[in-house]
Design an enzyme around this catalytic site. Structure first.
Site, PDB file in Angstrom:
ATOM      1  N   SER A  20      36.541  -9.907 -83.607  1.00 57.64           N
ATOM      2  CA  SER A  20      37.324 -10.471 -84.507  1.00 57.64           C
ATOM      3  C   SER A  20      37.708  -9.167 -84.929  1.00 57.64           C
ATOM      4  O   SER A  20      38.921  -9.419 -85.893  1.00 57.64           O
ATOM      5  CB  SER A  20      35.731 -10.272 -85.695  1.00 57.64           C
ATOM      6  OG  SER A  20      35.363 -11.984 -85.336  1.00 57.64           O
ATOM      7  N   SER A  54      35.261 -11.589 -90.299  1.00 57.69           N
ATOM      8  CA  SER A  54      33.953 -12.537 -89.727  1.00 57.69           C
ATOM      9  C   SER A  54      33.438 -13.723 -90.019  1.00 57.69           C
ATOM     10  O   SER A  54      33.214 -14.506 -90.324  1.00 57.69           O
ATOM     11  CB  SER A  54      33.691 -11.259 -91.133  1.00 57.69           C
ATOM     12  OG  SER A  54      31.969 -11.336 -90.664  1.00 57.69           O
ATOM     13  N   GLY A  55      32.672 -13.812 -88.485  1.00 62.23           N
ATOM     14  CA  GLY A  55      32.106 -15.282 -88.400  1.00 62.23           C
ATOM     15  C   GLY A  55      31.189 -15.226 -89.560  1.00 62.23           C
ATOM     16  O   GLY A  55      31.021 -16.023 -89.399  1.00 62.23           O
ATOM     17  N   GLY A  72      30.263 -13.583 -91.999  1.00 57.98           N
ATOM     18  CA  GLY A  72      30.953 -13.596 -93.533  1.00 57.98           C
ATOM     19  C   GLY A  72      29.716 -12.025 -93.699  1.00 57.98           C
ATOM     20  O   GLY A  72      29.590 -12.153 -95.098  1.00 57.98           O
ATOM     21  N   GLU A 105      36.064 -17.036 -82.275  1.00 60.09           N
ATOM     22  CA  GLU A 105      37.085 -15.938 -82.139  1.00 60.09           C
ATOM     23  C   GLU A 105      38.574 -16.950 -81.856  1.00 60.09           C
ATOM     24  O   GLU A 105      39.497 -15.962 -82.323  1.00 60.09           O
ATOM     25  CB  GLU A 105      37.321 -15.193 -81.067  1.00 60.09           C
ATOM     26  CG  GLU A 105      35.613 -13.800 -82.149  1.00 60.09           C
ATOM     27  CD  GLU A 105      34.192 -13.401 -80.777  1.00 60.09           C
ATOM     28  OE1 GLU A 105      33.588 -12.878 -81.194  1.00 60.09           O
ATOM     29  OE2 GLU A 105      34.423 -14.406 -79.675  1.00 60.09           O
TER      30      GLU A 105
END
Length: 178
Positions: free
Chosen positions: A44, A83-84, A86, A145
Site C-alpha cells: 500500500s 491502508s486495506g 484501515g 492494492e
C-alpha cells in the site's frame, strides 16, 4: 487460463462497485490543502508513492511521510493514508498527530469503518465490504492494492482533464536528478 485477464476481471469487479464520486472529493481536499502528506505500509505504501508522484507532476506540494526531509504537518494540511484494513498499527500514530494539529485526513481502504475511517474527513472505500474474498492467484492484498492503484490513476486522469494539464507541463515537474 489467461492469468492477465483473470487479474483484470477481478479488478473490474472491484472497481465497478467503487464510488467514483470519491475521486472528485479526494481531489478537492488536495486542492484545498496547504501541503499533502501521503503514506501507507507494505505494498500500500508503494501504491501511495505512485499517487504522490503524480500529484507532484500536477503541481501540488506533496510529501511522503517518514522521509527525512518531510516537514511537520500542520493545520490546513492533508494526510492521505492507503491502508486495506484501515487499522495498520504503524500508521495509527500518524492519524493521531494529524488530528491533533488540525490537519484533514483521508483514508483509502477496503473497509467503510475502521480505526482510521472512524476519524477521517473522507473515506475512499475501494470496492465494498464483501469485494475481497480469497482469490487464488491474487494473494495477500493484491486485489486491494491493484484496484486502488487503478482508482487513483483514474483520479489523476480526472485531474489532468479538469485542469487541462499537458504531458509536457507534467514532464517539466518530473524529477530530473534520477
Amino acid at each position: 487460463m489467461d492469468h492477465q485477464q483473470f487479474i483484470l476481471d477481478n479488478l473490474k469487479r472491484i472497481l465497478d462497485v467503487t464510488d467514483k464520486s470519491k475521486a472528485a472529493e479526494l481531489l478537492k481536499l488536495v486542492a484545498e490543502a496547504g501541503s499533502t502528506f501521503i503514506g501507507g505500509a507494505g505494498r500500500s505504501l508503494l501504491v501511495s508513492r505512485f499517487f504522490a508522484m503524480r500529484l507532484v507532476h500536477s503541481g501540488y506540494s506533496v510529501y511522503m511521510i517518514g522521509e527525512v526531509v518531510t516537514p511537520a504537518i500542520k493545520k490546513g494540511d492533508l494526510l492521505i493514508l492507503v491502508s486495506g484494513s484501515g487499522g495498520t498499527a504503524t500508521l495509527l500514530p500518524f492519524v493521531k498527530k494529524a488530528k491533533e494539529v488540525g490537519a484533514k485526513l483521508v483514508v483509502i481502504s477496503m473497509k467503510k469503518t475502521s480505526a482510521m475511517a472512524d476519524v477521517a474527513d473522507l473515506v475512499v472505500q475501494v470496492g465494498q465490504d464483501d469485494s475481497f474474498p480469497l482469490v487464488q492467484g491474487m494473494p495477500m492484498g493484491g486485489q486491494f492494492e491493484l484496484s486502488t492503484l487503478v482508482f487513483l490513476e483514474g483520479a489523476i486522469s480526472e485531474l489532468i482533464h479538469a485542469k487541462g494539464l499537458t504531458e509536457e507541463g507534467m514532464r517539466a515537474l518530473h524529477a530530473n536528478l534520477e
